[in-house]
Design a protein around this motif. Sequence first.
Motif, PDB file in Angstrom:
ATOM      1  N   ILE A 132      44.790  27.935  37.468  1.00  0.00           N
ATOM      2  CA  ILE A 132      44.539  28.641  36.209  1.00  0.00           C
ATOM      3  C   ILE A 132      43.070  29.049  36.104  1.00  0.00           C
ATOM      4  O   ILE A 132      42.743  30.198  35.785  1.00  0.00           O
ATOM      5  CB  ILE A 132      44.946  27.760  35.009  1.00  0.00           C
ATOM      6  CG1 ILE A 132      46.461  27.564  34.979  1.00  0.00           C
ATOM      7  CG2 ILE A 132      44.463  28.382  33.699  1.00  0.00           C
ATOM      8  CD1 ILE A 132      46.929  26.538  33.969  1.00  0.00           C
ATOM      9  N   LYS A 133      42.177  28.096  36.369  1.00  0.00           N
ATOM     10  CA  LYS A 133      40.749  28.381  36.254  1.00  0.00           C
ATOM     11  C   LYS A 133      40.273  29.338  37.343  1.00  0.00           C
ATOM     12  O   LYS A 133      39.416  30.190  37.098  1.00  0.00           O
ATOM     13  CB  LYS A 133      39.961  27.071  36.299  1.00  0.00           C
ATOM     14  CG  LYS A 133      40.210  26.186  35.083  1.00  0.00           C
ATOM     15  CD  LYS A 133      39.397  24.905  35.143  1.00  0.00           C
ATOM     16  CE  LYS A 133      39.629  24.063  33.882  1.00  0.00           C
ATOM     17  NZ  LYS A 133      38.870  22.798  33.900  1.00  0.00           N
ATOM     18  N   ALA A 134      40.818  29.203  38.540  1.00  0.00           N
ATOM     19  CA  ALA A 134      40.435  30.095  39.634  1.00  0.00           C
ATOM     20  C   ALA A 134      40.902  31.521  39.371  1.00  0.00           C
ATOM     21  O   ALA A 134      40.189  32.481  39.662  1.00  0.00           O
ATOM     22  CB  ALA A 134      41.006  29.587  40.952  1.00  0.00           C
ATOM     23  N   ARG A 135      42.088  31.657  38.806  1.00  0.00           N
ATOM     24  CA  ARG A 135      42.595  32.988  38.487  1.00  0.00           C
ATOM     25  C   ARG A 135      41.695  33.671  37.455  1.00  0.00           C
ATOM     26  O   ARG A 135      41.417  34.874  37.538  1.00  0.00           O
ATOM     27  CB  ARG A 135      44.038  32.887  37.979  1.00  0.00           C
ATOM     28  CG  ARG A 135      44.695  34.246  37.754  1.00  0.00           C
ATOM     29  CD  ARG A 135      46.168  34.113  37.415  1.00  0.00           C
ATOM     30  NE  ARG A 135      46.956  33.743  38.597  1.00  0.00           N
ATOM     31  CZ  ARG A 135      47.664  32.629  38.712  1.00  0.00           C
ATOM     32  NH1 ARG A 135      47.684  31.752  37.713  1.00  0.00           N
ATOM     33  NH2 ARG A 135      48.353  32.385  39.807  1.00  0.00           N
ATOM     34  N   GLN A 136      41.238  32.899  36.482  1.00  0.00           N
ATOM     35  CA  GLN A 136      40.328  33.443  35.482  1.00  0.00           C
ATOM     36  C   GLN A 136      39.002  33.854  36.112  1.00  0.00           C
ATOM     37  O   GLN A 136      38.446  34.907  35.790  1.00  0.00           O
ATOM     38  CB  GLN A 136      40.079  32.415  34.375  1.00  0.00           C
ATOM     39  CG  GLN A 136      39.120  32.899  33.289  1.00  0.00           C
ATOM     40  CD  GLN A 136      38.875  31.842  32.223  1.00  0.00           C
ATOM     41  OE1 GLN A 136      39.532  30.798  32.205  1.00  0.00           O
ATOM     42  NE2 GLN A 136      37.933  32.098  31.337  1.00  0.00           N
ATOM     43  N   ALA A 137      38.496  33.015  37.028  1.00  0.00           N
ATOM     44  CA  ALA A 137      37.233  33.335  37.690  1.00  0.00           C
ATOM     45  C   ALA A 137      37.340  34.605  38.525  1.00  0.00           C
ATOM     46  O   ALA A 137      36.430  35.445  38.519  1.00  0.00           O
ATOM     47  CB  ALA A 137      36.807  32.162  38.578  1.00  0.00           C
ATOM     48  N   ILE A 138      38.441  34.768  39.238  1.00  0.00           N
ATOM     49  CA  ILE A 138      38.664  35.989  40.024  1.00  0.00           C
ATOM     50  C   ILE A 138      38.707  37.207  39.106  1.00  0.00           C
ATOM     51  O   ILE A 138      38.134  38.262  39.411  1.00  0.00           O
ATOM     52  CB  ILE A 138      39.968  35.882  40.842  1.00  0.00           C
ATOM     53  CG1 ILE A 138      39.826  34.877  41.986  1.00  0.00           C
ATOM     54  CG2 ILE A 138      40.384  37.246  41.390  1.00  0.00           C
ATOM     55  CD1 ILE A 138      38.960  35.337  43.134  1.00  0.00           C
ATOM     56  N   ALA A 139      39.379  37.068  37.974  1.00  0.00           N
ATOM     57  CA  ALA A 139      39.475  38.174  37.015  1.00  0.00           C
ATOM     58  C   ALA A 139      38.090  38.564  36.483  1.00  0.00           C
ATOM     59  O   ALA A 139      37.861  39.727  36.133  1.00  0.00           O
ATOM     60  CB  ALA A 139      40.391  37.792  35.865  1.00  0.00           C
ATOM     61  N   GLU A 140      37.182  37.594  36.424  1.00  0.00           N
ATOM     62  CA  GLU A 140      35.819  37.860  35.959  1.00  0.00           C
ATOM     63  C   GLU A 140      34.934  38.404  37.075  1.00  0.00           C
ATOM     64  O   GLU A 140      33.745  38.660  36.854  1.00  0.00           O
ATOM     65  CB  GLU A 140      35.205  36.568  35.410  1.00  0.00           C
ATOM     66  CG  GLU A 140      35.896  36.047  34.151  1.00  0.00           C
ATOM     67  CD  GLU A 140      35.417  34.662  33.766  1.00  0.00           C
ATOM     68  OE1 GLU A 140      34.670  34.044  34.558  1.00  0.00           O
ATOM     69  OE2 GLU A 140      35.789  34.188  32.683  1.00  0.00           O
ATOM     70  N   GLY A 141      35.499  38.576  38.275  1.00  0.00           N
ATOM     71  CA  GLY A 141      34.727  39.096  39.401  1.00  0.00           C
ATOM     72  C   GLY A 141      33.868  38.060  40.089  1.00  0.00           C
ATOM     73  O   GLY A 141      32.937  38.396  40.827  1.00  0.00           O
ATOM     74  N   ARG A 142      34.199  36.772  39.903  1.00  0.00           N
ATOM     75  CA  ARG A 142      33.408  35.698  40.505  1.00  0.00           C
ATOM     76  C   ARG A 142      33.964  35.320  41.871  1.00  0.00           C
ATOM     77  O   ARG A 142      35.151  35.474  42.142  1.00  0.00           O
ATOM     78  CB  ARG A 142      33.395  34.485  39.581  1.00  0.00           C
ATOM     79  CG  ARG A 142      32.869  34.801  38.199  1.00  0.00           C
ATOM     80  CD  ARG A 142      33.067  33.643  37.244  1.00  0.00           C
ATOM     81  NE  ARG A 142      32.145  32.568  37.536  1.00  0.00           N
ATOM     82  CZ  ARG A 142      32.197  31.374  36.945  1.00  0.00           C
ATOM     83  NH1 ARG A 142      33.157  31.115  36.076  1.00  0.00           N
ATOM     84  NH2 ARG A 142      31.318  30.441  37.248  1.00  0.00           N
ATOM     85  N   LYS A 143      33.085  34.800  42.707  1.00  0.00           N
ATOM     86  CA  LYS A 143      33.479  34.332  44.035  1.00  0.00           C
ATOM     87  C   LYS A 143      33.746  32.833  43.972  1.00  0.00           C
ATOM     88  O   LYS A 143      32.894  32.064  43.518  1.00  0.00           O
ATOM     89  CB  LYS A 143      32.390  34.669  45.053  1.00  0.00           C
ATOM     90  CG  LYS A 143      32.236  36.176  45.274  1.00  0.00           C
ATOM     91  CD  LYS A 143      31.074  36.506  46.168  1.00  0.00           C
ATOM     92  CE  LYS A 143      31.038  37.990  46.473  1.00  0.00           C
ATOM     93  NZ  LYS A 143      30.930  38.831  45.254  1.00  0.00           N
ATOM     94  N   ILE A 144      34.920  32.426  44.445  1.00  0.00           N
ATOM     95  CA  ILE A 144      35.316  31.018  44.413  1.00  0.00           C
ATOM     96  C   ILE A 144      35.014  30.393  45.769  1.00  0.00           C
ATOM     97  O   ILE A 144      35.514  30.866  46.797  1.00  0.00           O
ATOM     98  CB  ILE A 144      36.812  30.886  44.093  1.00  0.00           C
ATOM     99  CG1 ILE A 144      37.101  31.461  42.712  1.00  0.00           C
ATOM    100  CG2 ILE A 144      37.249  29.427  44.172  1.00  0.00           C
ATOM    101  CD1 ILE A 144      38.577  31.569  42.406  1.00  0.00           C
ATOM    102  N   ILE A 145      34.203  29.337  45.772  1.00  0.00           N
ATOM    103  CA  ILE A 145      33.852  28.676  47.024  1.00  0.00           C
ATOM    104  C   ILE A 145      34.630  27.373  47.132  1.00  0.00           C
ATOM    105  O   ILE A 145      34.547  26.512  46.250  1.00  0.00           O
ATOM    106  CB  ILE A 145      32.339  28.380  47.105  1.00  0.00           C
ATOM    107  CG1 ILE A 145      31.522  29.664  46.989  1.00  0.00           C
ATOM    108  CG2 ILE A 145      32.010  27.691  48.437  1.00  0.00           C
ATOM    109  CD1 ILE A 145      31.098  30.006  45.589  1.00  0.00           C
ATOM    110  N   ILE A 146      35.387  27.249  48.201  1.00  0.00           N
ATOM    111  CA  ILE A 146      36.179  26.044  48.440  1.00  0.00           C
ATOM    112  C   ILE A 146      35.942  25.584  49.866  1.00  0.00           C
ATOM    113  O   ILE A 146      35.773  26.401  50.791  1.00  0.00           O
ATOM    114  CB  ILE A 146      37.681  26.303  48.188  1.00  0.00           C
ATOM    115  CG1 ILE A 146      38.491  25.010  48.384  1.00  0.00           C
ATOM    116  CG2 ILE A 146      38.226  27.438  49.064  1.00  0.00           C
ATOM    117  CD1 ILE A 146      39.945  25.138  47.958  1.00  0.00           C
TER     118      ILE A 146
END
Length: 256
Positions: A132-146
């Motif tokens: 849920i939080k990652a989907r929101q971050a992607i929608a905001e144009g953020r890069k998710i580092i895992i």
Amino acid sequence: MTVLRAIAFNILAYSLFLIMAVLGLPFLVTRESAFWVARAWANITIWLMHHVAGIKLEVRGLEHLPDGGCIIAAKHQSALETFSAVPYLGQFAFILKRELNWVPLFGWYTSRTGMIPVNRGAKSAALREITIKARQAIAEGRKIIIYPEGTRRPPGAPPEYKFGVIHLYSELDALCVPMAVNSGLYWPRRSLKRYPGTATLEFLEPIPPGLDRDTFRTLLQDRIETATARLIAEARTRGEGIPENEIAPPKTKSAQ
């Protein structure tokens, strides 16, 4: 001399964090101003790492980073890559264990900048919350580092890729940029030693969305491990890094 430089760098780096974390408290009013503090801290730490510890940073493959949101799946060998990639990522969100949010000062910044905490004991519930939080971050144009292996692994350790990155890739339908490193040669895990040389982070050819899970897992692991082995071999050719007989082997599952 190497030991003295490592001691000096460690003292300066930890002192810098405390000073900037305290002086930066007024910047916690907004996410963007908190990010500004984080980027300033990362840049100064990189400078100290180069000029005090003798570790120069080389970043390759920046052309592979998209302008908008994506997943960055990074090899994790040391603390070095946790801050040295920050100046190149714009708005980002690390996936990190939730206990880090409880650390005074540090946790205030991770919370304010919207990092994504993981409750490792919650298992399936944790995956749902992360998604849920990652989907929101992607929608905001953020890069998710895992970190696909979930923890630091010493150079040369057999890969142990977890399900989390595969789940995120499948659920988010997002571009995935693999990242290879040789940082563990210069900044060993569980050690205060620092070894001079050129540490390299390399963003690799992106993996497009839409692949099935097995294909993605195989492709991701192959790209990261092949490139990481190449970067380590380059460093060894230059005679750099921690001696191989000093690399601590990873704990076995039974020991954990």
